[in-house]
Motif scaffolding. Structure first.
Motif, PDB file in Angstrom:
ATOM      1  N   VAL A   1      -0.449   0.581   2.228  1.00 49.80           N
ATOM      2  CA  VAL A   1       0.453   1.543   1.598  1.00 49.80           C
ATOM      3  C   VAL A   1      -0.319   2.786   1.171  1.00 49.80           C
ATOM      4  CG1 VAL A   1       1.993   1.955  -0.366  1.00 49.80           C
ATOM      5  CG2 VAL A   1       2.119  -0.209   0.891  1.00 49.80           C
ATOM      6  N   GLU A   2      -1.519   2.620   0.649  1.00 49.74           N
ATOM      7  CA  GLU A   2      -2.327   3.777   0.249  1.00 49.74           C
ATOM      8  C   GLU A   2      -2.692   4.633   1.460  1.00 49.74           C
ATOM      9  OE1 GLU A   2      -4.396   2.274  -3.885  1.00 49.74           O
ATOM     10  OE2 GLU A   2      -5.454   1.867  -2.012  1.00 49.74           O
ATOM     11  N   GLU A   3      -2.956   4.005   2.593  1.00 49.52           N
ATOM     12  CA  GLU A   3      -3.247   4.756   3.816  1.00 49.52           C
ATOM     13  C   GLU A   3      -2.028   5.551   4.277  1.00 49.52           C
ATOM     14  OE1 GLU A   3      -4.734   1.845   6.592  1.00 49.52           O
ATOM     15  OE2 GLU A   3      -6.648   1.664   5.538  1.00 49.52           O
ATOM     16  N   VAL A   4      -0.860   4.920   4.227  1.00 47.21           N
ATOM     17  CA  VAL A   4       0.382   5.620   4.584  1.00 47.21           C
ATOM     18  C   VAL A   4       0.628   6.760   3.587  1.00 47.21           C
ATOM     19  CG1 VAL A   4       2.907   5.384   4.693  1.00 47.21           C
ATOM     20  CG2 VAL A   4       1.441   3.658   5.752  1.00 47.21           C
ATOM     21  N   GLY A   5       0.386   6.487   2.325  1.00 46.03           N
ATOM     22  CA  GLY A   5       0.570   7.494   1.289  1.00 46.03           C
ATOM     23  C   GLY A   5      -0.315   8.707   1.501  1.00 46.03           C
ATOM     24  N   GLU A   6      -1.561   8.457   1.874  1.00 47.38           N
ATOM     25  CA  GLU A   6      -2.495   9.563   2.116  1.00 47.38           C
ATOM     26  C   GLU A   6      -2.057  10.396   3.319  1.00 47.38           C
ATOM     27  OE1 GLU A   6      -7.152  10.166   3.308  1.00 47.38           O
ATOM     28  OE2 GLU A   6      -6.630   8.487   1.986  1.00 47.38           O
ATOM     29  N   LYS A   7      -1.651   9.745   4.398  1.00 47.46           N
ATOM     30  CA  LYS A   7      -1.222  10.445   5.618  1.00 47.46           C
ATOM     31  C   LYS A   7       0.045  11.256   5.395  1.00 47.46           C
ATOM     32  CE  LYS A   7      -3.265   7.164   8.833  1.00 47.46           C
ATOM     33  NZ  LYS A   7      -3.007   6.090   9.800  1.00 47.46           N
ATOM     34  N   ASN A   8       0.881  10.812   4.450  1.00 40.52           N
ATOM     35  CA  ASN A   8       2.173  11.457   4.222  1.00 40.52           C
ATOM     36  C   ASN A   8       2.245  12.223   2.903  1.00 40.52           C
ATOM     37  OD1 ASN A   8       4.049  10.480   6.528  1.00 40.52           O
ATOM     38  ND2 ASN A   8       2.876   8.678   5.907  1.00 40.52           N
ATOM     39  N   SER A   9       1.110  12.415   2.264  1.00 39.27           N
ATOM     40  CA  SER A   9       1.015  13.165   1.001  1.00 39.27           C
ATOM     41  C   SER A   9       1.956  12.636  -0.085  1.00 39.27           C
ATOM     42  CB  SER A   9       1.296  14.655   1.255  1.00 39.27           C
ATOM     43  OG  SER A   9       0.385  15.166   2.194  1.00 39.27           O
ATOM     44  N   LEU A  10       2.056  11.309  -0.183  1.00 39.15           N
ATOM     45  CA  LEU A  10       2.882  10.712  -1.226  1.00 39.15           C
ATOM     46  C   LEU A  10       2.151  10.780  -2.560  1.00 39.15           C
ATOM     47  CD1 LEU A  10       4.136   7.476   0.594  1.00 39.15           C
ATOM     48  CD2 LEU A  10       5.258   9.710   0.463  1.00 39.15           C
ATOM     49  N   THR A  11       2.912  10.929  -3.627  1.00 36.09           N
ATOM     50  CA  THR A  11       2.298  10.975  -4.954  1.00 36.09           C
ATOM     51  C   THR A  11       2.597   9.725  -5.777  1.00 36.09           C
ATOM     52  OG1 THR A  11       4.200  12.190  -5.830  1.00 36.09           O
ATOM     53  CG2 THR A  11       2.335  13.502  -5.044  1.00 36.09           C
ATOM     54  N   SER A  12       3.683   9.032  -5.418  1.00 38.47           N
ATOM     55  CA  SER A  12       4.050   7.839  -6.172  1.00 38.47           C
ATOM     56  C   SER A  12       4.935   6.932  -5.308  1.00 38.47           C
ATOM     57  CB  SER A  12       4.820   8.244  -7.428  1.00 38.47           C
ATOM     58  OG  SER A  12       5.195   7.115  -8.167  1.00 38.47           O
ATOM     59  N   VAL A  13       4.675   5.639  -5.375  1.00 44.88           N
ATOM     60  CA  VAL A  13       5.486   4.659  -4.657  1.00 44.88           C
ATOM     61  C   VAL A  13       6.260   3.837  -5.681  1.00 44.88           C
ATOM     62  CG1 VAL A  13       5.417   2.584  -3.211  1.00 44.88           C
ATOM     63  CG2 VAL A  13       3.967   4.541  -2.652  1.00 44.88           C
ATOM     64  N   ALA A  14       7.587   3.763  -5.489  1.00 49.54           N
ATOM     65  CA  ALA A  14       8.441   3.023  -6.421  1.00 49.54           C
ATOM     66  C   ALA A  14       8.628   1.573  -6.008  1.00 49.54           C
ATOM     67  CB  ALA A  14       9.807   3.696  -6.517  1.00 49.54           C
ATOM     68  N   ARG A  15       8.708   1.348  -4.666  1.00 46.70           N
ATOM     69  CA  ARG A  15       9.010   0.015  -4.184  1.00 46.70           C
ATOM     70  C   ARG A  15       8.375  -0.212  -2.828  1.00 46.70           C
ATOM     71  NH1 ARG A  15      12.563  -2.629  -1.055  1.00 46.70           N
ATOM     72  NH2 ARG A  15      13.577  -0.759  -0.306  1.00 46.70           N
ATOM     73  N   VAL A  16       7.944  -1.453  -2.619  1.00 43.87           N
ATOM     74  CA  VAL A  16       7.400  -1.866  -1.327  1.00 43.87           C
ATOM     75  C   VAL A  16       8.189  -3.086  -0.879  1.00 43.87           C
ATOM     76  CG1 VAL A  16       5.371  -2.798  -0.130  1.00 43.87           C
ATOM     77  CG2 VAL A  16       5.097  -0.966  -1.825  1.00 43.87           C
ATOM     78  N   GLY A  17       8.715  -3.027   0.346  1.00 45.77           N
ATOM     79  CA  GLY A  17       9.469  -4.141   0.906  1.00 45.77           C
ATOM     80  C   GLY A  17       8.599  -4.965   1.836  1.00 45.77           C
ATOM     81  N   LEU A  18       8.578  -6.251   1.612  1.00 45.20           N
ATOM     82  CA  LEU A  18       7.749  -7.167   2.389  1.00 45.20           C
ATOM     83  C   LEU A  18       8.624  -8.306   2.912  1.00 45.20           C
ATOM     84  CD1 LEU A  18       4.593  -7.414   2.849  1.00 45.20           C
ATOM     85  CD2 LEU A  18       4.637  -9.103   1.023  1.00 45.20           C
ATOM     86  N   ALA A  19       8.484  -8.629   4.197  1.00 49.62           N
ATOM     87  CA  ALA A  19       9.175  -9.780   4.773  1.00 49.62           C
ATOM     88  C   ALA A  19       8.202 -10.953   4.779  1.00 49.62           C
ATOM     89  CB  ALA A  19       9.639  -9.467   6.190  1.00 49.62           C
ATOM     90  N   LEU A  20       8.662 -12.090   4.293  1.00 49.29           N
ATOM     91  CA  LEU A  20       7.804 -13.257   4.124  1.00 49.29           C
ATOM     92  C   LEU A  20       8.434 -14.470   4.800  1.00 49.29           C
ATOM     93  CD1 LEU A  20       5.240 -14.245   2.638  1.00 49.29           C
ATOM     94  CD2 LEU A  20       6.714 -14.759   0.698  1.00 49.29           C
ATOM     95  N   GLY A  21       7.736 -15.006   5.775  1.00 51.00           N
ATOM     96  CA  GLY A  21       8.230 -16.162   6.506  1.00 51.00           C
ATOM     97  C   GLY A  21       8.313 -17.407   5.636  1.00 51.00           C
ATOM     98  N   GLU A  22       9.332 -18.178   5.889  1.00 51.74           N
ATOM     99  CA  GLU A  22       9.607 -19.399   5.130  1.00 51.74           C
ATOM    100  C   GLU A  22       8.456 -20.408   5.203  1.00 51.74           C
ATOM    101  OE1 GLU A  22      13.487 -22.352   4.782  1.00 51.74           O
ATOM    102  OE2 GLU A  22      13.046 -21.432   6.726  1.00 51.74           O
ATOM    103  N   VAL A  23       7.740 -20.439   6.320  1.00 47.69           N
ATOM    104  CA  VAL A  23       6.625 -21.374   6.476  1.00 47.69           C
ATOM    105  C   VAL A  23       5.283 -20.637   6.575  1.00 47.69           C
ATOM    106  CG1 VAL A  23       8.007 -23.230   7.457  1.00 47.69           C
ATOM    107  CG2 VAL A  23       6.979 -21.540   8.986  1.00 47.69           C
ATOM    108  N   SER A  24       5.203 -19.471   5.954  1.00 51.02           N
ATOM    109  CA  SER A  24       3.972 -18.675   5.993  1.00 51.02           C
ATOM    110  C   SER A  24       2.871 -19.266   5.122  1.00 51.02           C
ATOM    111  CB  SER A  24       4.258 -17.241   5.540  1.00 51.02           C
ATOM    112  OG  SER A  24       4.649 -17.235   4.174  1.00 51.02           O
ATOM    113  N   GLY A  25       3.256 -20.121   4.191  1.00 51.02           N
ATOM    114  CA  GLY A  25       2.272 -20.693   3.275  1.00 51.02           C
ATOM    115  C   GLY A  25       2.010 -19.799   2.069  1.00 51.02           C
ATOM    116  N   VAL A  26       2.710 -18.676   1.985  1.00 50.91           N
ATOM    117  CA  VAL A  26       2.554 -17.745   0.872  1.00 50.91           C
ATOM    118  C   VAL A  26       3.618 -18.066  -0.169  1.00 50.91           C
ATOM    119  CG1 VAL A  26       2.582 -15.317   0.188  1.00 50.91           C
ATOM    120  CG2 VAL A  26       1.669 -15.967   2.425  1.00 50.91           C
TER     121      VAL A  26
END
Length: 114
Positions: free
Chosen positions: A14-39
């Motif tokens: 996200v920080e890399e994307v932020g730097e490339k796109n001149s973002l100053t603040s991120v409010a939310r990050v969406g993550l998809a998590l598999g049911e059997v990912s072990g996470v």
């Protein structure tokens, strides 16, 4: 606990994307998590809350986790089924010649910047 390592990796992306796109603040990050990912989603959230406080870009941001159901395909009969409910053995034909199609993912889906 590999959840902390995953959180650090997501923050770095996200920080890399932020730097490339001149973002100053991120409010939310969406993550998809598999049911059997072990996470474990609860551990992931706890790690996120702690780790984002160390990032100027992500401080105070929310982690939104969407679950991806695990689905397996049977190579013998070609049918799919829910992995968690039936395991490796196909409930349609009884074959163990099966392959996990989805449900093991951990994917960055979206970034909501302010």
């Amino acid at each position: 606990m590999h959840e902390l390592g995953i959180v650090f990796h997501v923050i770095k992306m996200v920080e890399e994307v932020g730097e490339k796109n001149s973002l100053t603040s991120v409010a939310r990050v969406g993550l998809a998590l598999g049911e059997v990912s072990g996470v474990l989603p609860d551990y992931l959230q706890d790690c996120w809350k702690w780790a984002v406080q160390k990032s100027d870009l992500l401080r105070g941001s929310v982690l939104d986790v969407r679950r991806i159901d695990a689905v397996t395909v049977c190579n013998a009969c070609g049918k799919t089924y829910g992995t968690v409910a039936h395991g490796k053995v196909c409930p349609h034909c009884g074959s163990a010649d099966t392959v996990l199609l989805r449900g093991n993912e951990v994917e960055l889906e979206e970034i909501e910047a302010k």
